[in-house]
Design a protein around this motif. Structure first.
Motif, PDB file in Angstrom:
ATOM      1  N   GLY A   1      15.356  77.611 -63.277  1.00  0.00           N
ATOM      2  CA  GLY A   1      14.739  76.857 -64.355  1.00  0.00           C
ATOM      3  C   GLY A   1      15.730  76.578 -65.476  1.00  0.00           C
ATOM      4  O   GLY A   1      16.805  77.175 -65.560  1.00  0.00           O
ATOM      5  N   GLY A   2      15.383  75.678 -66.322  1.00  0.00           N
ATOM      6  CA  GLY A   2      16.274  75.308 -67.414  1.00  0.00           C
ATOM      7  C   GLY A   2      16.256  76.325 -68.552  1.00  0.00           C
ATOM      8  O   GLY A   2      15.519  77.313 -68.520  1.00  0.00           O
ATOM      9  N   PRO A   3      17.043  76.099 -69.574  1.00  0.00           N
ATOM     10  CA  PRO A   3      17.080  77.010 -70.725  1.00  0.00           C
ATOM     11  C   PRO A   3      15.780  76.951 -71.514  1.00  0.00           C
ATOM     12  O   PRO A   3      15.217  75.876 -71.713  1.00  0.00           O
ATOM     13  CB  PRO A   3      18.258  76.490 -71.552  1.00  0.00           C
ATOM     14  CG  PRO A   3      18.362  75.047 -71.197  1.00  0.00           C
ATOM     15  CD  PRO A   3      17.954  74.935 -69.758  1.00  0.00           C
ATOM     16  N   ASP A   4      15.304  78.101 -71.954  1.00  0.00           N
ATOM     17  CA  ASP A   4      14.075  78.102 -72.772  1.00  0.00           C
ATOM     18  C   ASP A   4      14.135  79.161 -73.872  1.00  0.00           C
ATOM     19  O   ASP A   4      13.121  79.699 -74.297  1.00  0.00           O
ATOM     20  CB  ASP A   4      12.843  78.290 -71.896  1.00  0.00           C
ATOM     21  CG  ASP A   4      12.740  79.688 -71.298  1.00  0.00           C
ATOM     22  OD1 ASP A   4      13.751  80.433 -71.364  1.00  0.00           O
ATOM     23  OD2 ASP A   4      11.665  80.047 -70.801  1.00  0.00           O
ATOM     24  N   GLY A   5      15.379  79.483 -74.297  1.00  0.00           N
ATOM     25  CA  GLY A   5      15.537  80.462 -75.373  1.00  0.00           C
ATOM     26  C   GLY A   5      15.083  79.909 -76.718  1.00  0.00           C
ATOM     27  O   GLY A   5      15.461  78.797 -77.116  1.00  0.00           O
TER      28      GLY A   5
END
Length: 329
Positions: free
Chosen positions: A35-39
Motif C-alpha cells: 500500500g501507499g504511504p499513509d503516515g
C-alpha cells in the motif's frame, strides 16, 4: 489586599511545546502488501498565552510559580492520523501588565483588556507525515518531518496600575491618610517617611453612586527619575493614570519648591506625564487658621488649581471629589 501581597514586578521563565514527529508508515492490510504511504502529521506544541483578568490587582500569584512549560504535540500515526495538539498554558495577569524581554528589556506586549489573550510563545508546528511527500516518481517515501522545536526565554512582567487618579507627593505628605478617608482602603499609616512601600488602590464613591479609582503612589523623592530610591518602580504606576493629584502638606517649608521638584521628576522620567490634568491639594490644613490660609494663598504655584483639605478633620474632601470627577469627565 495587604501591602505584602502587592507584587508589581516578577521575572518568569516560559517554554512552549515542541511539535510532534510526523509518521513514516506504509498502508498494510490483508491482500494489500504494498500500500501507499499513509503516515499522519504531528500535532502542534502548546502555546504560552497571557490572559487579562480585570479582577486581579497584583502579580503575587506568580511569586511562587515562575516556570511555565507547555507539553509537546503528539506524533502522527498510520491511516493519516494526526497527532494531538498539546494543551496551551494560560498565565492570568492584571490589566495594565507589560511584558519585557529579560535580556534586552524590550517591551514585547501589553495587556489592557479583560479576557484578552495574547500568545507570548508559539508552540512548534508538527512535522508532516510521509503521506505528504508522495510523488509520481517516489510513491513510497520513507521519511517524514520532525516536529519544530518550541521557544523559550526569560521575561520581565511589570504592572502599571490602571487607576483614574494618581496621588503624587513626597513621603509623609498624607497620601495614605487621604486614601483611607476617601475610600475603604486600609493602607499602612504612620508619622514617618516611606511608610508606604507599595502602591495602594481604593474606590472613591462620588454622588449618585458614581465611582472612580484612586492610587496612592509611594512617595517620590528628589532624584527618583534617575533611579534614586525605588524611583522607577514608583513612577511607572503614574503613566496610566488619567489625572494626577499633587499633595503637599501645609507645614511644608516651601510649597512652590516641592511642587516644582515633583513636576521635574515626572518630566525627567517621562515628559508626557506633564500633559495629564493636574490638581494640587494642600493637606493637613486643620492646623491653619483663616489668616494663615490667606497668607499661603498669596504664594501658591501658578498654572494649577489648588484647594485646601484636611483628612483628619475631613474638610474640603467633597469639593476635592467634585473637582476630580469634573476632571475625569
Amino acid at each position: 489586599m495587604t501591602e505584602g501581597n502587592f507584587v508589581d514586578y516578577i521575572k518568569i521563565y516560559a517554554s512552549s511545546g515542541k511539535g510532534g514527529q510526523g509518521s513514516v508508515h506504509l498502508h498494510r492490510e490483508k491482500f494489500i502488501t504494498k500500500g501507499g504511504p499513509d503516515g499522519g502529521d504531528g500535532g502542534r506544541g502548546g502555546h504560552i498565552i497571557l490572559r487579562g483578568d480585570k479582577n486581579m490587582w497584583t502579580l503575587f500569584h506568580l511569586k511562587f510559580k515562575r516556570h511555565f512549560r507547555a507539553e509537546g504535540g503528539g506524533a502522527g500515526s498510520k491511516s493519516r492520523s494526526s497527532g494531538h495538539d498539546a494543551e496551551d498554558i494560560f498565565v492570568d495577569v492584571p490589566l495594565g501588565t507589560i511584558i519585557k524581554d529579560a535580556d534586552t528589556n524590550e517591551v514585547i506586549l501589553e495587556i489592557t483588556e479583560d479576557k484578552k489573550e495574547v500568545v507570548l510563545l508559539e508552540g512548534g508546528k508538527g512535522g508532516l507525515g510521509n503521506w505528504n511527500f508522495r510523488t509520481s516518481t517516489n510513491q513510497t517515501p520513507r521519511y517524514a518531518q520532525p516536529g519544530i522545536d518550541g521557544l523559550d526565554g526569560w521575561f520581565r512582567i511589570e504592572l502599571k496600575l490602571l487607576a483614574d487618579v494618581g496621588l503624587v507627593g513626597f513621603p509623609n505628605a498624607g497620601k495614605s491618610t487621604l486614601l483611607s478617608v476617601l475610600t475603604s482602603a486600609k493602607p499602612k499609616i504612620a508619622d514617618y517617611a516611606f511608610t508606604t512601600l507599595k502602591p495602594n488602590l481604593g474606590i472613591v464613591e462620588h454622588r449618585n453612586h458614581q465611582t472612580f479609582v484612586i492610587a496612592d503612589i509611594p512617595g517620590i523623592i528628589e532624584g527618583a527619575a534617575d533611579g534614586k530610591g525605588l524611583g522607577h518602580r514608583f513612577l511607572r504606576h503614574i503613566e496610566r493614570n488619567s489625572a494626577l493629584l499633587f499633595l503637599i502638606p501645609a507645614d511644608s517649608d516651601d510649597i512652590n519648591k516641592e511642587y516644582d521638584v515633583l513636576l521635574n521628576e515626572l518630566k525627567k522620567y517621562n515628559p508626557e506625564l506633564l500633559d495629564k490634568e493636574r490638581l494640587l491639594a494642600i493637606s493637613k490644613t486643620d492646623m491653619l487658621d483663616d489668616e494663615l490660609k490667606e497668607e499661603i494663598k498669596l504664594d501658591l504655584p501658578k498654572g494649577v488649581e489648588t484647594l485646601f483639605i484636611s483628612s483628619v478633620a475631613e474638610t474640603g474632601l467633597q469639593e476635592l471629589k467634585d473637582k476630580l470627577w469634573k476632571i475625569l469627565n
